[in-house]
Design an enzyme around this catalytic site. Structure first.
Site, mmCIF file in Angstrom:
data_model
loop_
_atom_site.group_PDB
_atom_site.id
_atom_site.type_symbol
_atom_site.label_atom_id
_atom_site.label_comp_id
_atom_site.label_asym_id
_atom_site.label_seq_id
_atom_site.Cartn_x
_atom_site.Cartn_y
_atom_site.Cartn_z
ATOM 1 N N LYS A 188 -10.115 -3.430 -4.304
ATOM 2 C CA LYS A 188 -10.667 -2.141 -4.716
ATOM 3 C C LYS A 188 -9.591 -1.220 -5.265
ATOM 4 O O LYS A 188 -9.835 -0.426 -6.141
ATOM 5 C CB LYS A 188 -11.420 -1.476 -3.574
ATOM 6 C CG LYS A 188 -10.540 -1.047 -2.414
ATOM 7 C CD LYS A 188 -11.334 -0.203 -1.444
ATOM 8 C CE LYS A 188 -10.442 0.380 -0.370
ATOM 9 N NZ LYS A 188 -9.755 -0.608 0.469
ATOM 10 N N LYS B 34 -5.338 -10.759 -6.783
ATOM 11 C CA LYS B 34 -6.600 -10.810 -6.029
ATOM 12 C C LYS B 34 -7.509 -9.651 -6.433
ATOM 13 O O LYS B 34 -7.025 -8.571 -6.794
ATOM 14 C CB LYS B 34 -6.335 -10.797 -4.524
ATOM 15 C CG LYS B 34 -5.927 -9.467 -3.943
ATOM 16 C CD LYS B 34 -6.164 -9.402 -2.437
ATOM 17 C CE LYS B 34 -6.053 -7.929 -2.009
ATOM 18 N NZ LYS B 34 -6.438 -7.619 -0.685
ATOM 19 N N LYS C 262 0.818 -1.209 0.000
ATOM 20 C CA LYS C 262 0.000 0.000 0.000
ATOM 21 C C LYS C 262 0.857 1.267 0.000
ATOM 22 O O LYS C 262 0.497 2.249 -0.640
ATOM 23 C CB LYS C 262 -0.960 -0.005 1.199
ATOM 24 C CG LYS C 262 -2.032 -1.072 1.043
ATOM 25 C CD LYS C 262 -3.148 -0.954 2.045
ATOM 26 C CE LYS C 262 -4.170 -2.059 1.751
ATOM 27 N NZ LYS C 262 -5.320 -2.038 2.622
HETATM 28 N N1 AQP Z 1 -9.985 -10.821 -3.267
HETATM 29 C C1 AQP Z 1 -10.278 -11.234 -2.048
HETATM 30 N N2 AQP Z 1 -10.500 -12.533 -1.784
HETATM 31 C C2 AQP Z 1 -10.817 -12.970 -0.535
HETATM 32 N N3 AQP Z 1 -10.957 -12.138 0.517
HETATM 33 C C3 AQP Z 1 -10.742 -10.824 0.315
HETATM 34 N N4 AQP Z 1 -10.797 -9.756 1.145
HETATM 35 C C4 AQP Z 1 -10.506 -8.635 0.441
HETATM 36 N N5 AQP Z 1 -10.253 -8.949 -0.833
HETATM 37 C C5 AQP Z 1 -10.397 -10.300 -0.956
HETATM 38 C C6 AQP Z 1 -11.148 -9.823 2.563
HETATM 39 O O1 AQP Z 1 -12.189 -8.893 2.820
HETATM 40 C C7 AQP Z 1 -12.111 -8.488 4.187
HETATM 41 C C8 AQP Z 1 -12.267 -6.993 4.309
HETATM 42 O O2 AQP Z 1 -11.124 -6.398 3.757
HETATM 43 P P1 AQP Z 1 -10.769 -4.893 3.877
HETATM 44 O O3 AQP Z 1 -11.503 -4.242 4.964
HETATM 45 O O4 AQP Z 1 -9.288 -4.783 3.793
HETATM 46 O O5 AQP Z 1 -11.443 -4.390 2.576
HETATM 47 P P2 AQP Z 1 -10.826 -3.668 1.403
HETATM 48 O O6 AQP Z 1 -9.799 -2.720 1.932
HETATM 49 O O7 AQP Z 1 -11.960 -3.146 0.599
HETATM 50 O O8 AQP Z 1 -10.126 -4.878 0.650
HETATM 51 P P3 AQP Z 1 -9.226 -4.719 -0.608
HETATM 52 O O9 AQP Z 1 -10.044 -4.575 -1.824
HETATM 53 O O10 AQP Z 1 -8.273 -5.861 -0.540
HETATM 54 O O11 AQP Z 1 -8.499 -3.353 -0.326
HETATM 55 P P4 AQP Z 1 -7.154 -2.843 -0.888
HETATM 56 O O12 AQP Z 1 -7.279 -2.773 -2.367
HETATM 57 O O13 AQP Z 1 -7.041 -1.479 -0.242
HETATM 58 O O14 AQP Z 1 -6.096 -3.802 -0.437
HETATM 59 C C9 AQP Z 1 -10.776 -8.996 4.729
HETATM 60 O O15 AQP Z 1 -10.993 -10.114 5.544
HETATM 61 C C10 AQP Z 1 -10.032 -9.387 3.483
HETATM 62 O O16 AQP Z 1 -9.130 -10.454 3.711
#
Ligand code: AQP
Length: 332
Positions: free
Chosen positions: A198, A195, A112
């Site tokens: 967002k 993966k 990040k």
């Molecule tokens: N692709 C994924 N597959 C399985 N689990 C996932 N999680 C996120 N992406 C996947 C799980 O969702 C939960 C909440 O995560 P968060 O609060 O970190 O949500 P987020 O920030 O919106 O997730 P992102 O998209 O992964 O964010 P960025 O892009 O900022 O890194 C967690 O339990 C996570 O494991």
């Protein structure tokens, strides 16, 4: 009952399919068998720049989506992280137990901060895994239902709990990750090597649950597969098809082997058309339910107020014990 704790960020717009299949779906199931604590982690949301009004709206939006997904405030404790000040308080203690090098090894921070430019990343982003440690330990959680990307943070939680317990006496329960193999990592529909996320996914590869169902169907139909034609679950050789089979299987409760049989001899088009329909059937009522909750912010806020009260009762007890153990003079 064993206890579970997990959290989700109040993301702008919508949860994505990875959040739902990797985490929230398990939360719904676990509220039946566990003493479950789930929170919208707004403290984590300010580790990157945010707009105050949007954060407030997104916190309600996240709550509405969790309820729409099936969380029941009578079966679990649903709350907002900033409503329970003990999270920030215990995080400070945990910060002081964490080595700088140890924190520097967290891969999520590396990813990040690289995106933002290392100098621009906040100290909050650097220490956010330690806040997560406090989130989990405050509730003495036995298990933490998350996606694979969070495994390293649960390991850090175990390390710090062990360190604290060793130094100050048995205080914290050592939590285990609760990660289902089949949904541990949902992949980007356009690039099944990464993966779904967002921040990293292209719009076409990311299924946002609140998008127009028609747009979602289109994304499924244009998912990247491979030049072969056989529908077979094989993550190494056929990551795109395997990702679609996983999503299909979990959303319909059908075994992957049964799907392979159903689509034997049929092309990818047939699989995608049917999965698009499955997805539309899933997101349409989800969107409606989310909107119903959003239309009634007073009910949402009162659910969160009750949740915060229940959460604080547990968190305050753990914090008081931790404060006493580290040697803080108790306030009379
Ligand atoms: N692709 C994924 N597959 C399985 N689990 C996932 N999680 C996120 N992406 C996947 C799980 O969702 C939960 C909440 O995560 P968060 O609060 O970190 O949500 P987020 O920030 O919106 O997730 P992102 O998209 O992964 O964010 P960025 O892009 O900022 O890194 C967690 O339990 C996570 O494991």
């Amino acid at each position: 009952r064993p206890r579970v704790l997990s959290g989700i960020q109040p993301t702008a717009g919508s949860f994505h399919l990875g959040n739902y299949l990797g985490a929230v779906r398990q939360w719904v199931a676990l509220q039946e068998t566990h003493d479950a604590f789930y929170m919208v982690v707004d403290l984590h949301a300010i580790t990157v720049p945010q707009d105050p009004e949007e954060l407030r709206a997104n916190t309600r939006l996240a709550t509405a989506q969790l309820l729409a997904a099936g969380l029941d405030p009578d079966r679990c404790t649903l709350f907002v992280q900033s409503h329970v000040p003990e999270h920030a308080q215990l995080a400070w203690v945990m910060n002081c137990l964490t080595g700088f090098g140890e924190a520097s090894r967290m891969t999520q921070f590396k990813d990040k901060s690289a995106k933002q430019g290392a100098d621009r990343a906040s100290v909050g982003l650097f220490t956010y895994p330690i806040l997560q440690v406090a989130d989990i330990l405050l509730y003495q959680a036995h298990e933490v239902p998350v996606g694979e990307d969070q495994r390293q943070h649960i390991e850090l939680t175990r390390d710090l709990a062990t360190r604290f317990n060793g130094r100050f006496g048995d205080t914290f329960t050592l939590p285990k990750p609760y990660i289902l193999k089949e949904t541990a990592k949902i992949y980007d529909l356009q690039d099944p090597a990464v993966k779904m996320s967002k921040s990293a996914s292209t719009p076409k590869g990311l299924i946002n649950l609140l998008d127009e169902p028609k747009a979602t169907a289109k994304k499924v139909k244009s998912a990247v597969t491979d030049t072969d034609t056989v529908i077979r679950y094989d993550v190494a050789e056929k990551p795109g098809v395997s990702n679609l089979l996983t999503i299909y299987s979990v959303l319909t409760g059908t075994e992957i082997a049964d799907l392979e049989e159903k689509y034997a001899g049929k092309g990818y088009g047939a699989l995608k058309t049917d999965l698009a329909e499955v997805m539309v059937d899933f997101v349409t009522p989800f969107r409606e339910r989310t909107q119903q909750y959003l239309d009634d912010p007073e009910t949402l806020d009162s659910i969160l107020a009750k949740g915060a009260e229940k959460a604080r009762a547990v968190a305050a007890e753990t914090l008081a014990q931790a404060y006493e153990r580290v040697g803080f003079l108790s306030a009379k």
